[in-house]
Scaffold this active site. Sequence first.
Site, PDB file in Angstrom:
ATOM      1  N   ASP A  76       0.843  -1.192   0.000  1.00 28.42           N
ATOM      2  CA  ASP A  76       0.000   0.000   0.000  1.00 28.42           C
ATOM      3  C   ASP A  76       0.882   1.247   0.000  1.00 28.42           C
ATOM      4  O   ASP A  76       1.997   1.235   0.540  1.00 28.42           O
ATOM      5  CB  ASP A  76      -0.913   0.026   1.227  1.00 28.42           C
ATOM      6  CG  ASP A  76      -2.172   0.843   0.979  1.00 28.42           C
ATOM      7  OD1 ASP A  76      -3.242   0.231   0.801  1.00 28.42           O
ATOM      8  OD2 ASP A  76      -2.089   2.091   0.945  1.00 28.42           O
ATOM      9  N   SER A  86     -14.869  -1.589 -12.222  1.00 29.13           N
ATOM     10  CA  SER A  86     -15.947  -0.897 -11.513  1.00 29.13           C
ATOM     11  C   SER A  86     -17.194  -0.760 -12.375  1.00 29.13           C
ATOM     12  O   SER A  86     -17.119  -0.629 -13.602  1.00 29.13           O
ATOM     13  CB  SER A  86     -15.477   0.497 -11.091  1.00 29.13           C
ATOM     14  OG  SER A  86     -16.554   1.257 -10.581  1.00 29.13           O
ATOM     15  N   TYR A 110     -12.815   8.428 -12.950  1.00 25.26           N
ATOM     16  CA  TYR A 110     -12.568   7.110 -12.349  1.00 25.26           C
ATOM     17  C   TYR A 110     -13.109   5.992 -13.243  1.00 25.26           C
ATOM     18  O   TYR A 110     -12.415   5.023 -13.540  1.00 25.26           O
ATOM     19  CB  TYR A 110     -13.218   7.064 -10.965  1.00 25.26           C
ATOM     20  CG  TYR A 110     -13.233   5.693 -10.341  1.00 25.26           C
ATOM     21  CD1 TYR A 110     -12.061   5.092  -9.888  1.00 25.26           C
ATOM     22  CD2 TYR A 110     -14.441   4.990 -10.187  1.00 25.26           C
ATOM     23  CE1 TYR A 110     -12.084   3.833  -9.305  1.00 25.26           C
ATOM     24  CE2 TYR A 110     -14.465   3.742  -9.608  1.00 25.26           C
ATOM     25  CZ  TYR A 110     -13.286   3.166  -9.174  1.00 25.26           C
ATOM     26  OH  TYR A 110     -13.319   1.914  -8.601  1.00 25.26           O
ATOM     27  N   LYS A 123     -12.355   5.484   4.463  1.00 21.39           N
ATOM     28  CA  LYS A 123     -12.683   6.150   3.201  1.00 21.39           C
ATOM     29  C   LYS A 123     -13.443   7.453   3.468  1.00 21.39           C
ATOM     30  O   LYS A 123     -13.622   8.274   2.560  1.00 21.39           O
ATOM     31  CB  LYS A 123     -13.530   5.236   2.311  1.00 21.39           C
ATOM     32  CG  LYS A 123     -12.800   4.023   1.783  1.00 21.39           C
ATOM     33  CD  LYS A 123     -13.706   3.188   0.890  1.00 21.39           C
ATOM     34  CE  LYS A 123     -14.028   3.911  -0.409  1.00 21.39           C
ATOM     35  NZ  LYS A 123     -14.829   3.083  -1.336  1.00 21.39           N
TER      36      LYS A 123
END
Length: 412
Positions: A52, A150, A173, A214
């Site tokens: 990460d 997505s 995105y 988030k």
Amino acid sequence: MQSVNTQQTTKPDSLTLNNKTILITGAAGFIGSNLVEYFATHHKDCKILALDYFRDSKTFPNGNPTTLGHFKNLSLYPNVEVLSLDIANEKELKSLQRDYGKIDYILHEAAVSDTTCMDVRHVMQVNFNAFKALIKLAMKHEAHIIYASSAAVYGNTEIPNSVGTNEIPENIYGFSKLCMDKENVRLQKSLQEKGIGLIGLRYFNVYGRYEFYKYKTSSMILQLSLQALNDRVVKLFEFGEQQRDFVCIHDVVQANVRAMELLMLTYGLRDKNKQAKEWHRIHKTFNDINMQQTPQTQDIVLQKLFGHDFLAKSQNIMQSWLEHGAIYNVGSGISRSYNDIVEILKENLKVSFEVQYIKNPYPFFQNHTLADSTNFLPNYTPNYTLESGIKDYIPYIESIYNDIKEGKKTWQ
């Protein structure tokens, strides 16, 4: 950081990952941390590289963090090695080629996932360019890749959302994810020739544990729950009738497991055929070509998973990948409204609250998503309805709220 459960657990899948290495990118994020926990818990004999970027102090102009990985999402299991690296940095990515041994699987979850981010160059560098660099890494390691796409690729097109049709993203995105999927289609032939699997999973609206960090980009299920607990009022865009295909994080983890089983069916069989040829070559040398091989455990597992015709299914699947790419929807297959969430929360939270409807400031907001279930992975069946998923999530949400009240957590 979550507490580590060292008790032996029953393995809920058919994967054999002994002595394998799994690289999980975005490992301190929402979905990545859940994958780390699953494989560390159920496959103790595999090695997990938990990569990460980790959170820094930078924010986008909208105030949201530019990176979401948080150390408190990660548990330090004995078979987990944490890597603080930037996949968008070519020099840092090269260390994965030389410093950590053979990588067998890459579960790629790292991304700029903020749909309101308007920095096109940054999103494309982190999401698309880094993805292409990871494919090159996979080729050097002969590793298979399962990556996060997505439902944002579908934009505001008609439902149901089907792979290969009506792919018109409304935000950067979604565009970056569609570019990744197009690369999937373009590279299938060359990757198949090299024995490398590449599977894209189009996540719909995911909710569940470890999404807290988030903050404002977390699911509406978490945000509405915290509003209800703290303010006794929840805010919805007029008039709460927008619908989404909400999918529980446990089902998203399941989808990644099913994708790995699919790689076992396709590329695993190719590897087995190579081994059989080598077996015959060696035994022919020693004049014992008639020696019977013991039944392959893998064949028994594949027959159980995919039926007696698993060989034909493997060939058909790989052919379809050549034509359309290896891309699958991951959702529940059912659309529900935000008003539905409110009603479920009223039944499960121990507080009463009101609903306030506000104007929607986002012109690119998706009004309706629904995963076409004919595009689900073989053997993937969602286990959680919206009702059961939220009910499972509520104790975790209440724990978060108590931490916020006690000053242990801060909602930003």
